[in-house]
Design a protein around this motif. Sequence first.
Motif, PDB file in Angstrom:
ATOM      1  N   SER A  39       0.836  -1.204   0.000  1.00  0.00           N
ATOM      2  CA  SER A  39       0.000   0.000   0.000  1.00  0.00           C
ATOM      3  C   SER A  39       0.870   1.253   0.000  1.00  0.00           C
ATOM      4  O   SER A  39       0.496   2.287  -0.561  1.00  0.00           O
ATOM      5  CB  SER A  39      -0.882   0.026   1.242  1.00  0.00           C
ATOM      6  OG  SER A  39      -1.553  -1.195   1.396  1.00  0.00           O
ATOM      7  N   LYS A  75      -5.708   6.990   3.884  1.00  0.00           N
ATOM      8  CA  LYS A  75      -5.443   5.529   3.901  1.00  0.00           C
ATOM      9  C   LYS A  75      -4.270   5.321   4.875  1.00  0.00           C
ATOM     10  O   LYS A  75      -3.113   5.120   4.494  1.00  0.00           O
ATOM     11  CB  LYS A  75      -5.186   4.967   2.502  1.00  0.00           C
ATOM     12  CG  LYS A  75      -4.251   5.682   1.583  1.00  0.00           C
ATOM     13  CD  LYS A  75      -3.897   4.840   0.344  1.00  0.00           C
ATOM     14  CE  LYS A  75      -2.593   4.091   0.525  1.00  0.00           C
ATOM     15  NZ  LYS A  75      -2.134   3.347  -0.643  1.00  0.00           N
ATOM     16  N   HIS A  77      -3.195   3.127   6.764  1.00  0.00           N
ATOM     17  CA  HIS A  77      -2.345   1.925   6.836  1.00  0.00           C
ATOM     18  C   HIS A  77      -1.058   2.097   6.040  1.00  0.00           C
ATOM     19  O   HIS A  77      -0.110   1.345   6.246  1.00  0.00           O
ATOM     20  CB  HIS A  77      -3.117   0.677   6.397  1.00  0.00           C
ATOM     21  CG  HIS A  77      -3.701   0.767   5.019  1.00  0.00           C
ATOM     22  ND1 HIS A  77      -4.796   1.536   4.727  1.00  0.00           N
ATOM     23  CD2 HIS A  77      -3.336   0.180   3.852  1.00  0.00           C
ATOM     24  CE1 HIS A  77      -5.091   1.415   3.436  1.00  0.00           C
ATOM     25  NE2 HIS A  77      -4.214   0.607   2.881  1.00  0.00           N
ATOM     26  N   GLY A 124      -6.532   5.616   9.938  1.00  0.00           N
ATOM     27  CA  GLY A 124      -6.381   4.156   9.954  1.00  0.00           C
ATOM     28  C   GLY A 124      -7.740   3.498   9.913  1.00  0.00           C
ATOM     29  O   GLY A 124      -7.924   2.453   9.298  1.00  0.00           O
ATOM     30  N   LEU A 126     -10.649   3.603   8.030  1.00  0.00           N
ATOM     31  CA  LEU A 126     -10.795   4.155   6.683  1.00  0.00           C
ATOM     32  C   LEU A 126     -12.085   4.948   6.518  1.00  0.00           C
ATOM     33  O   LEU A 126     -13.092   4.654   7.151  1.00  0.00           O
ATOM     34  CB  LEU A 126     -10.746   3.018   5.654  1.00  0.00           C
ATOM     35  CG  LEU A 126      -9.387   2.322   5.546  1.00  0.00           C
ATOM     36  CD1 LEU A 126      -9.504   1.021   4.750  1.00  0.00           C
ATOM     37  CD2 LEU A 126      -8.352   3.238   4.920  1.00  0.00           C
ATOM     38  N   ASP A 155      -8.575   3.340  -2.993  1.00  0.00           N
ATOM     39  CA  ASP A 155      -9.772   3.007  -3.776  1.00  0.00           C
ATOM     40  C   ASP A 155     -10.694   2.084  -2.974  1.00  0.00           C
ATOM     41  O   ASP A 155     -11.916   2.271  -2.958  1.00  0.00           O
ATOM     42  CB  ASP A 155      -9.425   2.434  -5.164  1.00  0.00           C
ATOM     43  CG  ASP A 155      -8.352   1.357  -5.133  1.00  0.00           C
ATOM     44  OD1 ASP A 155      -7.904   0.965  -4.044  1.00  0.00           O
ATOM     45  OD2 ASP A 155      -7.953   0.914  -6.234  1.00  0.00           O
ATOM     46  N   GLY A 156     -10.110   1.153  -2.227  1.00  0.00           N
ATOM     47  CA  GLY A 156     -10.931   0.330  -1.339  1.00  0.00           C
ATOM     48  C   GLY A 156     -11.608   1.209  -0.298  1.00  0.00           C
ATOM     49  O   GLY A 156     -12.769   0.999   0.073  1.00  0.00           O
ATOM     50  N   GLU A 157     -10.888   2.213   0.138  1.00  0.00           N
ATOM     51  CA  GLU A 157     -11.450   3.144   1.118  1.00  0.00           C
ATOM     52  C   GLU A 157     -12.717   3.810   0.573  1.00  0.00           C
ATOM     53  O   GLU A 157     -13.643   4.121   1.343  1.00  0.00           O
ATOM     54  CB  GLU A 157     -10.402   4.222   1.470  1.00  0.00           C
ATOM     55  CG  GLU A 157     -10.925   5.223   2.477  1.00  0.00           C
ATOM     56  CD  GLU A 157      -9.899   6.261   2.893  1.00  0.00           C
ATOM     57  OE1 GLU A 157      -8.894   6.450   2.180  1.00  0.00           O
ATOM     58  OE2 GLU A 157     -10.134   6.880   3.944  1.00  0.00           O
ATOM     59  N   ASN A 185      -5.260   1.819  -7.231  1.00  0.00           N
ATOM     60  CA  ASN A 185      -4.434   0.644  -7.566  1.00  0.00           C
ATOM     61  C   ASN A 185      -5.275  -0.593  -7.865  1.00  0.00           C
ATOM     62  O   ASN A 185      -4.742  -1.682  -8.083  1.00  0.00           O
ATOM     63  CB  ASN A 185      -3.392   0.379  -6.470  1.00  0.00           C
ATOM     64  CG  ASN A 185      -4.025   0.156  -5.101  1.00  0.00           C
ATOM     65  OD1 ASN A 185      -5.148  -0.334  -4.993  1.00  0.00           O
ATOM     66  ND2 ASN A 185      -3.309   0.518  -4.041  1.00  0.00           N
ATOM     67  N   TYR A 187      -7.033  -2.556  -6.133  1.00  0.00           N
ATOM     68  CA  TYR A 187      -7.130  -3.639  -5.146  1.00  0.00           C
ATOM     69  C   TYR A 187      -7.371  -3.073  -3.757  1.00  0.00           C
ATOM     70  O   TYR A 187      -6.864  -2.001  -3.432  1.00  0.00           O
ATOM     71  CB  TYR A 187      -5.833  -4.478  -5.102  1.00  0.00           C
ATOM     72  CG  TYR A 187      -5.684  -5.393  -6.284  1.00  0.00           C
ATOM     73  CD1 TYR A 187      -6.227  -6.675  -6.262  1.00  0.00           C
ATOM     74  CD2 TYR A 187      -5.040  -4.957  -7.429  1.00  0.00           C
ATOM     75  CE1 TYR A 187      -6.121  -7.507  -7.361  1.00  0.00           C
ATOM     76  CE2 TYR A 187      -4.935  -5.781  -8.544  1.00  0.00           C
ATOM     77  CZ  TYR A 187      -5.478  -7.054  -8.497  1.00  0.00           C
ATOM     78  OH  TYR A 187      -5.378  -7.879  -9.582  1.00  0.00           O
ATOM     79  N   LYS A 247      -0.360  -1.506  -7.031  1.00  0.00           N
ATOM     80  CA  LYS A 247      -0.095  -1.858  -5.635  1.00  0.00           C
ATOM     81  C   LYS A 247       1.222  -2.642  -5.564  1.00  0.00           C
ATOM     82  O   LYS A 247       1.408  -3.604  -6.302  1.00  0.00           O
ATOM     83  CB  LYS A 247      -1.274  -2.695  -5.106  1.00  0.00           C
ATOM     84  CG  LYS A 247      -1.338  -2.763  -3.607  1.00  0.00           C
ATOM     85  CD  LYS A 247      -2.748  -3.026  -3.125  1.00  0.00           C
ATOM     86  CE  LYS A 247      -2.744  -3.276  -1.638  1.00  0.00           C
ATOM     87  NZ  LYS A 247      -4.071  -3.227  -1.049  1.00  0.00           N
TER      88      LYS A 247
HETATM   89  C1  LIG Z   1     -13.205   1.332   8.549  1.00  0.00           C
HETATM   90  C2  LIG Z   1     -12.199   0.294   8.219  1.00  0.00           C
HETATM   91  N1  LIG Z   1     -12.599  -0.917   7.742  1.00  0.00           N
HETATM   92  C3  LIG Z   1     -11.684  -1.865   7.454  1.00  0.00           C
HETATM   93  C4  LIG Z   1     -10.351  -1.614   7.637  1.00  0.00           C
HETATM   94  C5  LIG Z   1      -9.336  -2.710   7.329  1.00  0.00           C
HETATM   95  N2  LIG Z   1      -8.544  -2.394   6.143  1.00  0.00           N
HETATM   96  C6  LIG Z   1      -7.279  -1.935   6.265  1.00  0.00           C
HETATM   97  S1  LIG Z   1      -6.577  -1.620   4.773  1.00  0.00           S
HETATM   98  C7  LIG Z   1      -7.962  -2.134   3.954  1.00  0.00           C
HETATM   99  C8  LIG Z   1      -8.019  -2.116   2.469  1.00  0.00           C
HETATM  100  C9  LIG Z   1      -7.857  -0.740   1.925  1.00  0.00           C
HETATM  101  O1  LIG Z   1      -7.775  -0.775   0.540  1.00  0.00           O
HETATM  102  P1  LIG Z   1      -7.403   0.509  -0.240  1.00  0.00           P
HETATM  103  O2  LIG Z   1      -8.119   1.680   0.290  1.00  0.00           O
HETATM  104  O3  LIG Z   1      -7.604   0.194  -1.682  1.00  0.00           O
HETATM  105  O4  LIG Z   1      -5.873   0.724   0.102  1.00  0.00           O
HETATM  106  P2  LIG Z   1      -4.569   0.113  -0.596  1.00  0.00           P
HETATM  107  O5  LIG Z   1      -3.941  -0.731   0.434  1.00  0.00           O
HETATM  108  O6  LIG Z   1      -4.971  -0.655  -1.804  1.00  0.00           O
HETATM  109  O7  LIG Z   1      -3.759   1.293  -0.960  1.00  0.00           O
HETATM  110  C10 LIG Z   1      -8.951  -2.528   4.840  1.00  0.00           C
HETATM  111  C11 LIG Z   1     -10.277  -3.030   4.444  1.00  0.00           C
HETATM  112  C12 LIG Z   1      -9.966  -0.350   8.125  1.00  0.00           C
HETATM  113  N3  LIG Z   1      -8.670  -0.025   8.321  1.00  0.00           N
HETATM  114  N4  LIG Z   1     -10.891   0.580   8.400  1.00  0.00           N
END
Ligand SMILES: Cc1ncc(C[n+]2csc(CCOP(=O)(O)OP(=O)(O)O)c2C)c(N)n1
Length: 280
Positions: A39, A75, A77, A124, A126, A155-157, A185, A187, A247
């Motif tokens: 990420s 994002k 993480h 963190g 999201l 994008d998952g966010e 990305n 994913y 990614k």
């Molecule tokens: C509200 C919330 N739900 C679930 C998570 C767990 N989680 C951490 S990273 C992630 C995926 C994120 O995907 P994306 O936004 O596409 O980030 P990428 O790693 O692809 O850059 C998830 C579901 C979280 N951190 N916060």
Amino acid sequence: MPETISHDIKLGVLIEKARQLRLDILEMTTLAGSGHLSSSFSAVEILTALFFGGILRYRPADPWWPKRDRFIMSKGHAAPLLYAVLAHAGYFDREQLWRLRQLDSPLQGHPIQGMLPGVEATTGSLGQGLSLGIGHVLGGRLNKLDYRVYVLLGDGECEAGQVWEAAMASAHFKTDRLTAILDYNKYQETGPISREMALEPLVAKWQSFGWQVSEVDGHNLTALIPTLQAAQTITGRPSILIAHTIKGKGVSFVEADYTFHGRALKPDQAARAREEILCQ
Ligand SMILES: Cc1ncc(C[n+]2csc(CCOP(=O)(O)OP(=O)(O)O)c2C)c(N)n1
Ligand SMILES: [Mg+2]
């Protein structure tokens, strides 16, 4: 490609900065035995453009300078990337990076405001960063400060509902000092976006919410920097860069396998990754 991007910023220097950031993120996460390397690698050029490409105004010696531009890592993480960038920008000693995820370290798995200079927001969980960004823009408006606010979204966010509530509110409040960058990305944690919760048509969605939208190759600094500069000239509505990224960008076997999400590399994998990064 032009050698010089703007004023005196040399493309070669930025490319080398991006390489050093990847090497540091690799080292940090391998030492910690956990953390979101793929990420982080996805957005290395985006943060290089923002922090070292002349986009953000900031003062590492005065982290809460009222006129600073705000950068919010929504994002959260991708904390290893944020920490590496802040160290390279001069907010704290680079040696601190090797304490990622240790119990008594200010470099926790996700960024915590107040624990480390330069961390603008605690993230963190999201979905929250865009809302925080709107608050900063409205605060700046009240206080007659002309700083700009940048928010990096995953994008998952964007599968989180709060993002779209913020998208609506942002257009409503005409937050033209807000620029979002979507790290597209394709994913998220558990698989491809198109399978988990499809986002397309993404450009049309943001446009329909009232945003100025541009698409850009999120690893091409010569495209990113002018697009970010152009976003600064938009008036009356917020802007978003949909940055197409990969990614794990920079390490072939990580790019090819989304299950590296949140996993550090084992020492032998890290050695191979290092070789690949050094050869680029
Ligand atoms: C509200 C919330 N739900 C679930 C998570 C767990 N989680 C951490 S990273 C992630 C995926 C994120 O995907 P994306 O936004 O596409 O980030 P990428 O790693 O692809 O850059 C998830 C579901 C979280 N951190 N916060
Ligand atoms: Mg993603």
